[in-house]
Motif scaffolding. Structure first.
Motif: not given
Length: 378
Positions: A38-45, A113-117
Motif C-alpha cells: 500500500e503506497i499513500t501520497t500526500e494528497d491521500g491517493i 491512473g487515479q491522479a490523472l483519472g
C-alpha cells in the motif's frame, strides 16, 4: 504533480490455511498467502501492488526499500524503478528483490491512473482489446488416489463457468503424466482447449519423450518443461518435440528475459507482472519479444491486484503476428483454493463465452477490503 509525493509505503503479509491441501510438481500447498503493498501520497491517493514471491520474504525487502520511495514523486515511476533496482543491483538482480520492486511499481501505476483519472491501460497507450479470453488454471494433485476422477469433476465445473480452455498440472512421473494427459483429454473432449504445465519437473530427455507421446492430444502449449536456468534444455525441447513451448514466470527484469528472447528458447513468453519488475518492466519485455516475433502470454498468480495489473497489460500487448484474424493473448485465471484472494479483492466475472473485461475505473480499478487485510494479517 502537486500532492503526489509519496508519504508512506506499507507491506501487508496475508496468510490463510487451506481446507484441502494441493500440490504441484515441486511442493504441497497447505496454506496460501499474499503480500500487498500500500503506497499513500500526500494528497491521500492510495495505490496497491502485489509481489509474487513468499509473502514473509518479500515484505521485509519492501520495508527496506520504502525509505528510498518515501518523499519521491509517485508519478516518477521510471526514476523510482531505476533507483530501487540500482541500489540492490549487486545483491538482487532476480528473485525476491525484483518481486518486491514489482509490487512497488504496480502501486505507483495505480496512483498515476487515479491522479490523472485514467485506467492504467490508457496510460500504457490505449487498449487494443477490452475483453480477454481466460483459461482456467487449477487441476492440482490432491491427497486422494482417484486423480482422474476429481480432475474431470473440476473440468466440468470450470466448463460450466464459461471457460473454454483448461491448464492441466503434470510432473508426477513421466509414465503417469502421459497416461493422465491422454485420459484427461479424452474425458474433456476435443472441443475444449488444453494446456499443460509441469513446473520444470523434467530434464530435456523426459520433456522430449512426454511431448512426443502426447502429440496427438491437441495441446496448446507445454509450460516450463525444464528448469528455468536451462536455456539449452529449452532449445532442445523445442527442437525435438512438436508441442509449443512456454516459460518465463521464473525470469526477472528485461535482462533476465533477453537471452530467452534473442535465442528464441520459447514459443510463448510468460512474464509475471508481480515478479518480473512490475507493469513498467513487463511492458518493456513484451516490446522486446514483439521485435523478435515471440508471443507473450503473461503468467498470473495472486489476488485481484495482480489480476487487474495483468488485464491492463493484456489490453495493450500486440497481436503476434498482427492481421485480420489475430491470435490475441490469453488471461490466466487461477481457480485453485485461495481464501485470501477471494476475500481481499473482488474478482471480475467470467462471461458465458469465457471472457473477462478489462477494468475501466481510474488506476488499476481494484478495491481492497481492509477488513480482510485485518482478518488474514500474518
Amino acid at each position: 504533480m502537486p500532492g503526489t509525493t509519496v508519504r508512506a509505503v506499507a507491506p501487508h503479509v496475508l496468510m490463510a490455511e487451506l481446507s484441502e491441501p494441493f500440490a504441484y510438481s515441486q511442493a504441497w500447498y497447505r496454506r496460501r498467502g499474499a503480500m500487498l503493498v500500500e503506497i499513500t501520497t500526500e494528497d491521500g491517493i492510495t495505490g496497491w501492488g502485489e509481489a509474487f514471491g513468499p509473502p514473509e520474504l518479500t515484505a521485509p525487502i519492501v520495508a527496506w526499500l520504502a525509505p528510498l520511495v518515501i518523499g519521491q514523486d509517485a508519478m516518477a515511476r521510471e526514476a523510482i524503478w531505476q533507483a530501487l533496482y540500482n541500489r540492490l543491483r549487486d545483491h538482487g538482480q532476480r528473485g525476491l528483490v525484483v518481486e518486491a520492486i514489482s509490487a512497488i511499481d504496480i502501486a505507483l501505476w495505480d496512483i498515476a491512473g487515479q491522479a490523472l483519472g485514467l485506467p492504467v491501460h490508457r496510460l500504457l497507450g490505449g487498449p487494443l482489446r477490452m475483453e480477454i479470453e481466460a483459461y482456467a488454471t487449477g487441476f492440482y494433485r490432491r491427497e486422494r488416489d482417484d486423480h482422474l476422477h476429481y480432475l474431470v469433476e473440476e473440468a466440468g465445473q470450470r466448463r460450466s463457468e464459461g471457460f473454454r480452455s483448461l491448464k492441466l498440472k503434470t510432473g508426477w512421473g513421466l509414465k503417469q503424466d502421459i497416461a493422465l494427459t491422454k485420459d484427461f483429454r479424452n474425458a474433456i473432449g476435443r472441443d475444449c482447449g488444453l494446456l499443460v504445465d509441469c513446473n520444470h519437473a523434467y530434464d530435456a530427455p523426459a520433456a522430449i519423450a512426454y511431448g512426443n507421446a502426447v502429440a496427438d492430444c491437441d495441446i496448446g502449449w507445454f509450460e516450463e518443461p525444464v528448469p528455468p536456468e536451462d536455456i539449452a534444455g529449452y532449445l532442445e525441447v523445442k527442437a525435438r518435440q512438436p508441442l509449443p513451448v512456454a516459460g518465463g514466470e521464473a525470469s526477472f527484469a528485461r535482462w533476465g528475459f533477453a537471452e530467452m528472447i534473442t535465442r528464441r528458447s520459447v514459443d510463448i513468453l510468460q512474464p509475471d507482472v508481480a515478479a518480473c519488475g512490475g507493469i513498467s518492466e513487463l511492458k518493456k519485455i513484451a516490446d522486446m519479444a514483439s521485435a523478435f516475433g515471440v508471443r507473450v502470454n503473461p503468467h498470473v498468480w495472486g489476488t485481484g491486484v495482480t489480476l487487474a495489473a495483468s488485464l491492463h497489460l493484456l489490453a495493450v500487448i500486440p497481436d503476434n503476428p498482427p492481421g485480420l484474424f489475430p491470435r490475441p493473448p490469453l488471461l490466466e485465471l487461477d481457480r485453485s483454493p485461495h481464501p485470501v484472494r477471494d476475500a481481499v479483492t473482488s474478482m471480475p466475472p467470467v462471461s458465458a463465452e469465457g471472457r473477462v473485461r478489462v477494468p475501466e475505473a481510474p488506476g488499476l480499478g481494484v478495491t481492497v477490503d481492509r477488513a480482510a487485510l485485518k482478518r488474514f494479517a500474518a
